[in-house]
Design a protein around this motif. Structure first.
Motif, PDB file in Angstrom:
ATOM      1  N   LEU A   1     -14.616  13.501  -2.167  1.00 51.30           N
ATOM      2  CA  LEU A   1     -14.527  14.956  -2.307  1.00 51.30           C
ATOM      3  C   LEU A   1     -13.171  15.422  -2.814  1.00 51.30           C
ATOM      4  CD1 LEU A   1     -16.326  16.028   1.011  1.00 51.30           C
ATOM      5  CD2 LEU A   1     -17.332  15.549  -1.245  1.00 51.30           C
ATOM      6  N   TYR A   2     -12.197  14.513  -2.827  1.00 45.97           N
ATOM      7  CA  TYR A   2     -10.842  14.882  -3.234  1.00 45.97           C
ATOM      8  C   TYR A   2     -10.282  13.821  -4.193  1.00 45.97           C
ATOM      9  CZ  TYR A   2     -11.328  17.996   0.755  1.00 45.97           C
ATOM     10  OH  TYR A   2     -11.781  18.949   1.633  1.00 45.97           O
ATOM     11  N   PRO A   3     -10.863  13.724  -5.399  1.00 43.58           N
ATOM     12  CA  PRO A   3     -10.431  12.670  -6.333  1.00 43.58           C
ATOM     13  C   PRO A   3      -8.970  12.776  -6.735  1.00 43.58           C
ATOM     14  CG  PRO A   3     -11.884  14.276  -7.421  1.00 43.58           C
ATOM     15  CD  PRO A   3     -11.942  14.568  -5.948  1.00 43.58           C
ATOM     16  N   GLN A   4      -8.377  13.952  -6.578  1.00 40.75           N
ATOM     17  CA  GLN A   4      -6.962  14.098  -6.903  1.00 40.75           C
ATOM     18  C   GLN A   4      -6.067  13.443  -5.849  1.00 40.75           C
ATOM     19  OE1 GLN A   4      -8.931  16.348  -5.672  1.00 40.75           O
ATOM     20  NE2 GLN A   4      -7.860  17.910  -4.445  1.00 40.75           N
ATOM     21  N   LEU A   5      -6.635  13.138  -4.674  1.00 40.56           N
ATOM     22  CA  LEU A   5      -5.867  12.527  -3.586  1.00 40.56           C
ATOM     23  C   LEU A   5      -6.399  11.163  -3.161  1.00 40.56           C
ATOM     24  CD1 LEU A   5      -5.203  15.659  -1.326  1.00 40.56           C
ATOM     25  CD2 LEU A   5      -3.511  14.357  -2.636  1.00 40.56           C
ATOM     26  N   ILE A   6      -7.678  10.918  -3.354  1.00 41.31           N
ATOM     27  CA  ILE A   6      -8.282   9.632  -2.970  1.00 41.31           C
ATOM     28  C   ILE A   6      -8.480   8.784  -4.215  1.00 41.31           C
ATOM     29  CG2 ILE A   6     -10.239   8.479  -1.898  1.00 41.31           C
ATOM     30  CD1 ILE A   6     -10.752  11.038  -0.298  1.00 41.31           C
ATOM     31  N   THR A   7      -7.800   7.654  -4.266  1.00 45.40           N
ATOM     32  CA  THR A   7      -7.895   6.736  -5.401  1.00 45.40           C
ATOM     33  C   THR A   7      -8.585   5.449  -4.969  1.00 45.40           C
ATOM     34  OG1 THR A   7      -5.831   7.600  -6.335  1.00 45.40           O
ATOM     35  CG2 THR A   7      -6.590   5.455  -7.136  1.00 45.40           C
ATOM     36  N   PHE A   8      -9.639   5.083  -5.671  1.00 43.69           N
ATOM     37  CA  PHE A   8     -10.295   3.804  -5.410  1.00 43.69           C
ATOM     38  C   PHE A   8      -9.536   2.712  -6.149  1.00 43.69           C
ATOM     39  CE2 PHE A   8     -14.042   6.623  -4.699  1.00 43.69           C
ATOM     40  CZ  PHE A   8     -14.296   6.251  -3.389  1.00 43.69           C
ATOM     41  N   VAL A   9      -9.015   1.765  -5.390  1.00 39.63           N
ATOM     42  CA  VAL A   9      -8.269   0.642  -5.952  1.00 39.63           C
ATOM     43  C   VAL A   9      -9.203  -0.569  -5.947  1.00 39.63           C
ATOM     44  CG1 VAL A   9      -6.242  -0.824  -5.726  1.00 39.63           C
ATOM     45  CG2 VAL A   9      -6.116   1.593  -5.053  1.00 39.63           C
ATOM     46  N   THR A  10      -9.602  -1.028  -7.120  1.00 38.24           N
ATOM     47  CA  THR A  10     -10.595  -2.102  -7.192  1.00 38.24           C
ATOM     48  C   THR A  10      -9.964  -3.451  -6.847  1.00 38.24           C
ATOM     49  OG1 THR A  10     -10.221  -2.318  -9.579  1.00 38.24           O
ATOM     50  CG2 THR A  10     -12.047  -0.916  -8.854  1.00 38.24           C
ATOM     51  N   ILE A  11     -10.698  -4.219  -6.082  1.00 34.48           N
ATOM     52  CA  ILE A  11     -10.271  -5.566  -5.697  1.00 34.48           C
ATOM     53  C   ILE A  11     -11.346  -6.569  -6.118  1.00 34.48           C
ATOM     54  CG2 ILE A  11      -8.843  -4.803  -3.765  1.00 34.48           C
ATOM     55  CD1 ILE A  11     -11.172  -5.534  -1.900  1.00 34.48           C
ATOM     56  N   THR A  12     -10.945  -7.802  -6.254  1.00 40.12           N
ATOM     57  CA  THR A  12     -11.864  -8.887  -6.614  1.00 40.12           C
ATOM     58  C   THR A  12     -12.138  -9.736  -5.386  1.00 40.12           C
ATOM     59  OG1 THR A  12     -11.021  -8.953  -8.881  1.00 40.12           O
ATOM     60  CG2 THR A  12     -12.208 -10.896  -8.093  1.00 40.12           C
ATOM     61  N   ILE A  13     -13.409 -10.053  -5.158  1.00 41.04           N
ATOM     62  CA  ILE A  13     -13.776 -10.912  -4.036  1.00 41.04           C
ATOM     63  C   ILE A  13     -13.542 -12.366  -4.434  1.00 41.04           C
ATOM     64  CG2 ILE A  13     -15.614 -11.584  -2.456  1.00 41.04           C
ATOM     65  CD1 ILE A  13     -14.705  -8.667  -2.230  1.00 41.04           C
ATOM     66  N   PRO A  14     -12.629 -13.076  -3.757  1.00 41.57           N
ATOM     67  CA  PRO A  14     -12.357 -14.467  -4.107  1.00 41.57           C
ATOM     68  C   PRO A  14     -13.599 -15.345  -3.914  1.00 41.57           C
ATOM     69  CG  PRO A  14     -10.645 -13.580  -2.685  1.00 41.57           C
ATOM     70  CD  PRO A  14     -11.779 -12.605  -2.657  1.00 41.57           C
ATOM     71  N   PRO A  15     -13.763 -16.375  -4.735  1.00 41.56           N
ATOM     72  CA  PRO A  15     -14.912 -17.269  -4.577  1.00 41.56           C
ATOM     73  C   PRO A  15     -14.806 -18.090  -3.296  1.00 41.56           C
ATOM     74  CG  PRO A  15     -13.395 -18.118  -6.238  1.00 41.56           C
ATOM     75  CD  PRO A  15     -12.897 -16.751  -5.863  1.00 41.56           C
ATOM     76  N   VAL A  16     -15.938 -18.239  -2.616  1.00 42.89           N
ATOM     77  CA  VAL A  16     -16.030 -19.042  -1.402  1.00 42.89           C
ATOM     78  C   VAL A  16     -17.294 -19.888  -1.509  1.00 42.89           C
ATOM     79  CG1 VAL A  16     -16.421 -18.976   1.112  1.00 42.89           C
ATOM     80  CG2 VAL A  16     -14.798 -17.391   0.059  1.00 42.89           C
ATOM     81  N   ASP A  17     -17.198 -21.152  -1.188  1.00 41.11           N
ATOM     82  CA  ASP A  17     -18.364 -22.039  -1.259  1.00 41.11           C
ATOM     83  C   ASP A  17     -19.515 -21.475  -0.437  1.00 41.11           C
ATOM     84  OD1 ASP A  17     -17.043 -23.817  -2.883  1.00 41.11           O
ATOM     85  OD2 ASP A  17     -16.488 -25.195  -1.273  1.00 41.11           O
TER      86      ASP A  17
END
Length: 254
Positions: free
Chosen positions: A55-71
């Motif tokens: 609701l507040y894109p000017q204040l909330i930033t989605f920081v994308t992360i990568t899920i490391p591979p796991v067997d």
């Protein structure tokens, strides 16, 4: 939008389950409404599923992360929605494996506080970086306090969890009307001893996060079980932040 006396920069690293992500995003909106800035760590594809709730894109930033591979973990898995329940522990392992990536993000973003779920290593990392940590629990405080009591009794009486009589609330529990069924006691005992990522028990993740963090709010602060949980950890510094207002102006979280 309210204007706070002090704007905090808060990072969030929730357990990667949609219910937990939703609860954290709800809190992020509440904090942003008061003028605080949020960096929300989330996998790329999952971001597209929830960004319309920002609701507040000017204040909330989605920081994308990568899920490391796991067997054993499907390469496309990002949340528990993408895997059967039996593979949830592998997703937790993957989140643990992202510790170095999270550290680099924190070094870059320099937040005041990190809210986290089951990543119990966060308080050790943040303390080293001079950042406060908050173990934000979306689980029932009644469940947490029962689990804490059961573990304590197991150690004191040298018993397996399923040997304890927890059909009735433990001594000192604030609501004596609560009664557990036998299958619920078995499930609680299983939760205590089950592995939940990286060879760590689910109970140990909860307990370590609570004891090492600077504060422990709850998504369900009105539950009576919260007082029992506080009693169980009374020998540790514990702050329960029950309203957004209590957080403002307290970069030390109490």
């Amino acid at each position: 939008m309210d204007s706070p006396h002090l704007q905090l920069h808060i990072a969030m690293y929730p357990w990667l389950a949609m219910g937990h992500i939703s609860a954290y995003l709800h809190l992020a909106n509440k904090l942003a409404k008061r003028g605080h800035r949020i960096s929300f760590f989330i996998p790329k594809r999952t971001k597209t599923k929830v960004e319309h709730f920002n609701l507040y894109p000017q204040l909330i930033t989605f920081v994308t992360i990568t899920i490391p591979p796991v067997d054993g973990l499907p390469p496309e898995a990002e949340t528990t929605f993408d895997v059967p329940i039996s593979l949830g522990t592998l997703l937790m392992t993957a989140m643990d494996c992202a510790e170095k990536d999270i550290e680099l993000l924190l070094l870059e973003l320099k937040p005041n506080i990190v809210f986290f779920g089951f990543a119990c290593w966060i308080p050790i990392l943040t303390r080293r970086l001079g950042i406060k940590s908050v173990h934000y629990i979306t689980l029932s405080m009644i469940f947490a306090s029962y689990m804490e009591s059961m573990e304590k009794q197991c150690w004191e009486k040298n018993l397996a969890g399923d040997e304890l009589n927890l059909m009735n609330p433990p001594a000192g529990f604030p609501d004596s009307s609560i009664k557990l069924h036998a299958h619920e006691v078995r499930a609680l005992a299983s939760a205590i001893k089950s592995e939940f990522g990286s060879g760590v028990r689910f109970y140990d993740r909860m307990s370590t996060g609570t004891r090492l963090s600077d504060a422990m709010p709850s998504a369900r602060p009105k539950e009576e079980g919260g007082r029992a949980q506080e009693e169980e950890v009374r020998n540790n510094v514990l702050v329960r932040v029950e309203t957004v207002g209590e957080l403002e102006g307290r970069t030390s979280c109490g």
